[in-house]
Scaffold this active site. Sequence first.
Site, PDB file in Angstrom:
ATOM      1  N   HIS A  69       0.843  -1.204   0.000  1.00 13.39           N
ATOM      2  CA  HIS A  69       0.000   0.000   0.000  1.00 13.39           C
ATOM      3  C   HIS A  69       0.879   1.256   0.000  1.00 13.39           C
ATOM      4  CE1 HIS A  69      -3.820   2.053   1.858  1.00 13.39           C
ATOM      5  NE2 HIS A  69      -3.123   2.928   1.150  1.00 13.39           N
ATOM      6  N   ARG A  73       1.791   8.787  -6.850  1.00 13.85           N
ATOM      7  CA  ARG A  73       1.319  10.106  -7.342  1.00 13.85           C
ATOM      8  C   ARG A  73       1.455  10.334  -8.838  1.00 13.85           C
ATOM      9  NH1 ARG A  73      -1.559  10.609  -2.874  1.00 13.85           N
ATOM     10  NH2 ARG A  73      -0.468  11.437  -1.065  1.00 13.85           N
ATOM     11  N   ASN A 103      -5.246   6.138  -6.890  1.00 14.82           N
ATOM     12  CA  ASN A 103      -5.849   7.480  -6.821  1.00 14.82           C
ATOM     13  C   ASN A 103      -4.925   8.541  -7.427  1.00 14.82           C
ATOM     14  OD1 ASN A 103      -4.078   7.177  -4.662  1.00 14.82           O
ATOM     15  ND2 ASN A 103      -5.240   8.500  -3.293  1.00 14.82           N
ATOM     16  N   HIS A 188     -10.641   0.750   1.840  1.00 15.00           N
ATOM     17  CA  HIS A 188     -10.344   1.843   2.783  1.00 15.00           C
ATOM     18  C   HIS A 188     -11.646   2.019   3.566  1.00 15.00           C
ATOM     19  CE1 HIS A 188      -9.229   6.293   3.448  1.00 15.00           C
ATOM     20  NE2 HIS A 188     -10.502   6.232   3.777  1.00 15.00           N
ATOM     21  N   ASN A 287      -5.227   9.746   7.396  1.00 18.65           N
ATOM     22  CA  ASN A 287      -6.531   9.102   7.380  1.00 18.65           C
ATOM     23  C   ASN A 287      -6.379   7.619   7.094  1.00 18.65           C
ATOM     24  OD1 ASN A 287      -9.264   8.741   7.419  1.00 18.65           O
ATOM     25  ND2 ASN A 287      -9.613   9.491   5.334  1.00 18.65           N
ATOM     26  N   ASP A 314       1.433   2.773   3.573  1.00 15.56           N
ATOM     27  CA  ASP A 314       0.534   3.864   3.149  1.00 15.56           C
ATOM     28  C   ASP A 314       1.350   5.146   2.923  1.00 15.56           C
ATOM     29  OD1 ASP A 314      -1.666   5.326   2.378  1.00 15.56           O
ATOM     30  OD2 ASP A 314      -2.625   5.357   4.344  1.00 15.56           O
ATOM     31  N   HIS A 318       3.289  14.463   0.193  1.00 11.85           N
ATOM     32  CA  HIS A 318       2.697  15.748  -0.210  1.00 11.85           C
ATOM     33  C   HIS A 318       3.801  16.791  -0.260  1.00 11.85           C
ATOM     34  CE1 HIS A 318      -1.462  14.451  -0.012  1.00 11.85           C
ATOM     35  NE2 HIS A 318      -1.236  13.893   1.160  1.00 11.85           N
ATOM     36  N   PHE A 332      -4.471  14.740   3.956  1.00 13.89           N
ATOM     37  CA  PHE A 332      -4.089  13.619   4.826  1.00 13.89           C
ATOM     38  C   PHE A 332      -2.863  12.908   4.257  1.00 13.89           C
ATOM     39  CE2 PHE A 332      -8.743  13.930   5.482  1.00 13.89           C
ATOM     40  CZ  PHE A 332      -8.806  13.959   6.867  1.00 13.89           C
ATOM     41  N   GLY A 333      -1.969  12.428   5.114  1.00 12.30           N
ATOM     42  CA  GLY A 333      -0.909  11.561   4.622  1.00 12.30           C
ATOM     43  C   GLY A 333       0.437  11.806   5.265  1.00 12.30           C
TER      44      GLY A 333
HETATM   45 ZN   LIG Z   1      -6.688   4.784   2.539  1.00 11.65          ZN
END
Ligand SMILES: [Zn+2]
Length: 443
Positions: A69, A73, A103, A188, A287, A314, A318, A332-333
């Site tokens: 996971h 980007r 995503n 998620h 998150n 995860d 950013h 988030f992140g």
């Molecule tokens: Zn997630």
Amino acid sequence: MMNKKSSPLLIYGGRIIDPSQGIDEIGSLLITDGKISWLGKGEMTHPQPGYDVLHSQGLIICPGFIDLHCHLRQPGFEEKETIATGTQAAARGGFTTICCMPNTNPPLDNQAIIDYVKSVAATEGVIRVLPIGCISKGRKGKELTDMGDLASAGVIAFSDDGEPAADSRLMRQALDYSLALGLPITDHCEDIALTEGGQMNEGIISTKLGLRGIPNAAEDIIVARDLALAQLTGGRLHIAHTSTEGSVDLIRRAKEKGIRVTAEVTPHHLTLTEESVIGYGTNAKVNPPLRTKRDIQALIQGLNDNTIDIIATDHAPHTEADKLCGFALAPFGISGFETALGSLMSLVHDGQLALVTLIAKLTCEPAKIISNKYGKLGTLAIGVPADVTLFNPALNWIVDTKAFASKGKNTPLAGSVLKGKVMATISQGKLVYKDDYVKLETI
Ligand SMILES: [Zn+2]
């Protein structure tokens, strides 16, 4: 044209730990033509003329880490990370296989875009990248993607990560396909009606800070629903970034009933609490949110009794500008590749997790979740492409985000001291990262 054969690489004199084969011994490991050709204490593993020798006294030699996971980007958000920088950061963290979430912009919801990611990874990436395809077209949660097409394009799982599969009927259909395709659905788990505007864990601290909270129940509810749907369909469910005591209980009971579920937990959810938000602000905004000591204890227990199968980063990079704003507006992140091992080793040093368990949760256990059509991963078995990580379990180092290969410097661990550091990473026989302190010589 003649291809110059590379010299055999001998990783000399470390502690070899390979949970996939039950190995824990002092020895050496030999890589020939990119594959593991020998390991142990025998004659074969003494330096010979023509060898490249990587001195590993005092280091642990284990299979390369696998991350199920992460967020790379690219395409669409190259200012945050690219496949090139993301794979370099992963290599510095000891990872040799990473699975990237869909995503992106455009999202990974069709064969052409999967082909694009794979070709960029092959030319610009330094380690193996296995993409995850979307569950729904455009990640909009309305209509299933052509999951069969995505499977033949080479995705290893399906997810709308960042968003839950909110529509239960869609999730049911996805699980039906997962059964036919033999690939997991990674959800998620977040009940968005309960988390709207949510910024951090719901509790005394969110009240004190005046930030809207995200209750544990928002996760527990969707985990419970997904488990019911996995039972109904017989499909393969994988729970992303488990963060609550309630989720751990639900998954444990589901496994006892024989429901096909696997689960992951991140290094930050295992080692940081909601209190980090007070000191570190937006760099601790993630998150699901950082929870409480009680949740952490349940997550660690879940790892130890195999309720939670694996650890996944995860990694969510950013830009500084993204995070330099009011808490409510920050994305988030946490940028996680380069601190994963160091922060997880704190659990080993505290006696909460055995070293061999930690290594298994980063190597052979995630390998079990990935279909073996992608090769034999997470093992130092003779004959497999050599994915190997060397780390010093006891080295103290200061997290300097300026030295990160990742474009994402967003971590609440910046400036802190971690004990345990990756010293070298070999991906498919190639040395892709080496700390300056490790000696490499040609004999
Ligand atoms: Zn997630």
